[in-house]
Design a protein around this motif. Sequence first.
Motif, mmCIF file in Angstrom:
data_model
loop_
_atom_site.group_PDB
_atom_site.id
_atom_site.type_symbol
_atom_site.label_atom_id
_atom_site.label_comp_id
_atom_site.label_asym_id
_atom_site.label_seq_id
_atom_site.Cartn_x
_atom_site.Cartn_y
_atom_site.Cartn_z
ATOM 1 N N SER A 51 14.568 10.671 -14.497
ATOM 2 C CA SER A 51 15.554 11.626 -15.004
ATOM 3 C C SER A 51 16.839 11.652 -14.540
ATOM 4 N N GLU A 52 17.015 10.809 -13.145
ATOM 5 C CA GLU A 52 18.289 10.836 -12.397
ATOM 6 C C GLU A 52 19.177 9.792 -13.053
ATOM 7 N N VAL A 53 18.790 8.697 -13.599
ATOM 8 C CA VAL A 53 19.526 7.729 -14.351
ATOM 9 C C VAL A 53 18.964 7.423 -15.673
ATOM 10 N N ALA A 54 19.725 7.140 -16.769
ATOM 11 C CA ALA A 54 19.602 6.758 -18.155
ATOM 12 C C ALA A 54 20.164 5.650 -18.400
ATOM 13 N N PHE A 55 19.455 4.515 -19.356
ATOM 14 C CA PHE A 55 19.898 3.392 -19.722
ATOM 15 C C PHE A 55 20.039 3.273 -21.454
ATOM 16 N N GLU A 56 21.216 2.426 -21.516
ATOM 17 C CA GLU A 56 21.278 2.286 -22.915
ATOM 18 C C GLU A 56 21.867 0.875 -23.122
ATOM 19 N N GLY A 57 21.708 0.253 -24.365
ATOM 20 C CA GLY A 57 21.934 -1.082 -24.820
ATOM 21 C C GLY A 57 20.537 -1.653 -25.253
ATOM 22 N N ASP A 58 20.980 -2.557 -26.085
ATOM 23 C CA ASP A 58 19.523 -3.219 -26.885
ATOM 24 C C ASP A 58 19.168 -4.338 -25.979
ATOM 25 N N VAL A 59 17.726 -4.215 -25.774
ATOM 26 C CA VAL A 59 16.988 -5.405 -25.256
ATOM 27 C C VAL A 59 17.314 -6.617 -25.665
ATOM 28 N N GLY A 60 17.868 -7.702 -24.821
ATOM 29 C CA GLY A 60 18.400 -8.869 -25.075
ATOM 30 C C GLY A 60 20.042 -8.729 -25.285
ATOM 31 N N ASP A 61 20.280 -7.707 -25.303
ATOM 32 C CA ASP A 61 21.869 -7.712 -25.791
ATOM 33 C C ASP A 61 22.525 -7.115 -24.587
ATOM 34 N N SER A 62 22.525 -6.052 -23.957
ATOM 35 C CA SER A 62 23.122 -5.294 -23.003
ATOM 36 C C SER A 62 22.303 -4.397 -22.228
ATOM 37 N N LEU A 63 22.782 -3.848 -21.228
ATOM 38 C CA LEU A 63 22.332 -2.643 -20.406
ATOM 39 C C LEU A 63 23.266 -1.717 -19.701
ATOM 40 N N LYS A 64 23.347 -0.722 -19.648
ATOM 41 C CA LYS A 64 24.314 0.071 -19.058
ATOM 42 C C LYS A 64 23.742 1.303 -18.456
ATOM 43 N N ALA A 65 23.856 1.411 -17.039
ATOM 44 C CA ALA A 65 23.318 2.732 -16.379
ATOM 45 C C ALA A 65 24.080 3.935 -16.272
ATOM 46 N N THR A 66 23.562 5.008 -16.665
ATOM 47 C CA THR A 66 24.410 6.098 -16.372
ATOM 48 C C THR A 66 23.767 7.282 -15.341
ATOM 49 N N TRP A 67 24.370 7.439 -14.116
ATOM 50 C CA TRP A 67 23.740 8.263 -13.094
ATOM 51 C C TRP A 67 23.970 9.530 -13.210
ATOM 52 N N GLU A 68 22.912 10.225 -13.406
ATOM 53 C CA GLU A 68 22.865 11.841 -13.118
ATOM 54 C C GLU A 68 23.002 12.451 -11.748
ATOM 55 N N SER A 69 22.058 11.807 -10.759
ATOM 56 C CA SER A 69 22.165 12.040 -9.247
ATOM 57 C C SER A 69 21.412 10.759 -8.750
ATOM 58 N N ALA A 70 21.444 11.127 -7.355
ATOM 59 C CA ALA A 70 20.599 10.028 -6.538
ATOM 60 C C ALA A 70 19.203 10.108 -6.692
ATOM 61 N N VAL A 71 18.602 8.883 -6.567
ATOM 62 C CA VAL A 71 17.117 8.687 -6.889
ATOM 63 C C VAL A 71 16.209 8.600 -5.492
#
Length: 332
Positions: A51-71
């Motif tokens: 719940s502390e970090v979310a990921f976006e981007g298509d598999v095989g294309d890109s990945l970007k993380a957005t941190w809400e809080s420390a894990v």
Amino acid sequence: MLLSLRRPAAALCVALLIPALAACGGDSGEADDNGSSSESTSGGAAAGELSEVAFEGDVGDSLKATWESAVEAPDATEVTTLVAGDGDALAEGDTVTAYLWLGNGKTKEELYNGYDAGAPESIPNTPEVGPVFVDLLADATYGSRVAAVTSAGELFGDGVEGNQFGVVAEDPLVVVVDLVEKQQESPEPTDDKVHDADPSTQPTVVEEGGKPTGLDFEGIEEPELDTPVQRVVLEEGDGAVVKKSDTLEVDYLGATYDAEAPFDESFSKEPMTSALTGLIPGWSIGLEGVKVGSRVLLQIPPAYGYGSQGSGAIPANATLWFVIDVISAKKG
């Protein structure tokens, strides 16, 4: 030496994330036609979940993380499937083309992103990758995005001290693996022996100042990938016969089919010394029985070279040619 002729590691990820990775359980957004999703995804709220970090981007294309809080690091590594791919299930022995991502859950810092590195890794689905990777790949399907929340101590094991990311054993880490597709397997050669080839079927050696600088493939057809090791003795020496258990000192030049330049060579530098058993199998097959002082040309199929993974400038499933001067041999 520009290129290691040693047997290739199981996968770069094993070297990068020794001994490896495991991940936790969660939901994904709606999958696209490839089983991937560009929607942000996260898991539950407990330590080890995402719940502390979310990921976006298509598999095989890109990945970007957005941190809400420390894990926080869990007591034991937890695995989750962020995107459930709709491809076939990974089979034992498959080699998986995959992108890796690593983040420091304590500092919310991205440590490694395979998409930024520009190339996927090759992960073999075998016990040799270690128990954590075995668990990670178990029951996974192609097109999936799988994540792990773990500690650096669990991830790196005995290699945690002095790791390249500067993390300590207690640091929480988040690891994401995009399982893109099954990597093509190298065809099995028709036999595992060396064959004395007609020189007319092989490239000619280009020399400058008496030293090999390349290979000329004009008029030479590219061989089938299951062709066994071929050998031409260009100059026969008068020394001892090479055994597979020997340690050799050699000069060499290596090239792929119709390449404009060799992928590696030692003639302009220093000779290489190595146990023959520590090199790619094609060398052991092709050099056994050769006399010290000889110059030989070897044609090596991918299964006895770098296989479906390739290595550096060598693409996957490449037939290799080597000009080799056997300088000396010592008993192993």
